[in-house]
Write a protein that holds these residues in place. Sequence first.
Motif, PDB file in Angstrom:
ATOM      1  N   ARG A 129       0.823  -1.216   0.000  1.00  0.00           N
ATOM      2  CA  ARG A 129       0.000   0.000   0.000  1.00  0.00           C
ATOM      3  C   ARG A 129       0.861   1.273   0.000  1.00  0.00           C
ATOM      4  NH1 ARG A 129      -2.665   2.442  -1.935  1.00  0.00           N
ATOM      5  NH2 ARG A 129      -4.602   3.469  -1.531  1.00  0.00           N
ATOM      6  N   ASN A 167       1.437 -10.599  -9.093  1.00  0.00           N
ATOM      7  CA  ASN A 167       0.608  -9.826  -8.159  1.00  0.00           C
ATOM      8  C   ASN A 167       0.918  -8.328  -8.259  1.00  0.00           C
ATOM      9  OD1 ASN A 167      -1.355  -9.834  -5.895  1.00  0.00           O
ATOM     10  ND2 ASN A 167       0.369  -8.953  -4.782  1.00  0.00           N
ATOM     11  N   LYS A 214      -0.867  -6.872 -11.161  1.00  0.00           N
ATOM     12  CA  LYS A 214      -2.296  -6.796 -10.849  1.00  0.00           C
ATOM     13  C   LYS A 214      -2.595  -5.539 -10.021  1.00  0.00           C
ATOM     14  CE  LYS A 214      -5.753  -9.637  -8.500  1.00  0.00           C
ATOM     15  NZ  LYS A 214      -5.910 -10.849  -7.675  1.00  0.00           N
ATOM     16  N   LEU A 215      -1.760  -5.283  -9.020  1.00  0.00           N
ATOM     17  CA  LEU A 215      -1.933  -4.093  -8.172  1.00  0.00           C
ATOM     18  C   LEU A 215      -1.760  -2.807  -8.978  1.00  0.00           C
ATOM     19  CD1 LEU A 215       0.011  -5.194  -4.955  1.00  0.00           C
ATOM     20  CD2 LEU A 215      -2.463  -4.865  -5.162  1.00  0.00           C
ATOM     21  N   LYS A 263      -2.344  -2.369 -12.132  1.00  0.00           N
ATOM     22  CA  LYS A 263      -3.550  -2.173 -12.959  1.00  0.00           C
ATOM     23  C   LYS A 263      -4.670  -1.547 -12.131  1.00  0.00           C
ATOM     24  CE  LYS A 263      -3.145  -5.617 -16.632  1.00  0.00           C
ATOM     25  NZ  LYS A 263      -3.583  -6.924 -17.126  1.00  0.00           N
ATOM     26  N   GLN A 264      -4.781  -2.010 -10.871  1.00  0.00           N
ATOM     27  CA  GLN A 264      -5.849  -1.516 -10.000  1.00  0.00           C
ATOM     28  C   GLN A 264      -5.730  -0.010  -9.739  1.00  0.00           C
ATOM     29  OE1 GLN A 264      -5.824  -3.958  -6.442  1.00  0.00           O
ATOM     30  NE2 GLN A 264      -6.523  -5.767  -7.539  1.00  0.00           N
ATOM     31  N   VAL A 265      -4.485   0.501  -9.647  1.00  0.00           N
ATOM     32  CA  VAL A 265      -4.317   1.946  -9.401  1.00  0.00           C
ATOM     33  C   VAL A 265      -4.122   2.718 -10.707  1.00  0.00           C
ATOM     34  CG1 VAL A 265      -3.485   1.736  -7.028  1.00  0.00           C
ATOM     35  CG2 VAL A 265      -1.828   1.653  -8.902  1.00  0.00           C
ATOM     36  N   LYS A 266      -4.397   2.024 -11.833  1.00  0.00           N
ATOM     37  CA  LYS A 266      -4.346   2.654 -13.161  1.00  0.00           C
ATOM     38  C   LYS A 266      -2.973   3.273 -13.471  1.00  0.00           C
ATOM     39  CE  LYS A 266      -9.309   3.510 -13.575  1.00  0.00           C
ATOM     40  NZ  LYS A 266      -9.745   2.687 -12.450  1.00  0.00           N
TER      41      LYS A 266
END
Length: 281
Positions: free
Chosen positions: A35, A77, A80-81, A83-86
């Motif tokens: 994070r 992973n 993937k993370l 991508k989630q925060v663009k």
Amino acid sequence: MNVFKLKSELEAFLGLQKKENKTIGFVPTMGALHRGHLSLIESAKLKNSLVVVSIFVNPTQFDNSDDLKKYPKPLENDLKLLKQVKCDVVFIPDVKEIYSKKITSQNFDFDGLELEMEGKHREGHFDGVGTIVKKLFEIIKPDNAYFGEKDFQQLQIIKKLVKKLNIPLKIIGLPIYRESNGLAMSSRNSRLSEQHKKAAPFIYEVLRDTQQRFTSKTPKELTLWVEEKFKNNELLQLEYFTIAEEETLKTTENIQPNKNYRAFIAAYAGNVRLIDNIRLQ
């Protein structure tokens, strides 16, 4: 999200973005994202047209070969993370792409910043950091680069690198991102045993207590107090504690009213080395 493994392809892509007057924010990482990393990316996205994240476990900044081997590399992973925060662009070079045939560090003079704290305990570490950061800055040519204050000494050294080499970019340091129990987020936390996960927040507790005592105790008294606290903790082993002036990072014995100070800790939880720091008022 654009993913690049080759310098030449990344440079060509970013060159086109620059021609369109897009600003580039850069977040260098060694992967095993958490994070704290994502908060840097989110901050970079607010101020830049596009954000580049690098994932590269840099061999020249490890003084311990076992530490390098054990460093977590959960690339799937991580992507993937991101991508989630663009995230816009990811650079994941291999060692050969960065260092070609010779994996060595350049030697740097950071005006003594490299000789304090981590520099005393990790030989050649900051030459390795300076080498990789300089290489990445040359490839990406960012307008702004973002670093967390957990590695505060590294942050000051990178600011010094940019100043001494006249690299045209702004270095932005952002506050330490912590777990709910106060433990500073780190990729190394994933290697902690359950027992040590429960014990590790003690580091931040000691730092906060130091902060509260700062106006009534001398740095020497505080250092002795911290050393005693760690002696009574069976699960954590103190490597060093110091109170240092922020600009020079030199350990201080006398507090001057016009300067800023931080308390710095390095400690072992089993075989996992953790660092943390706190601003002192």
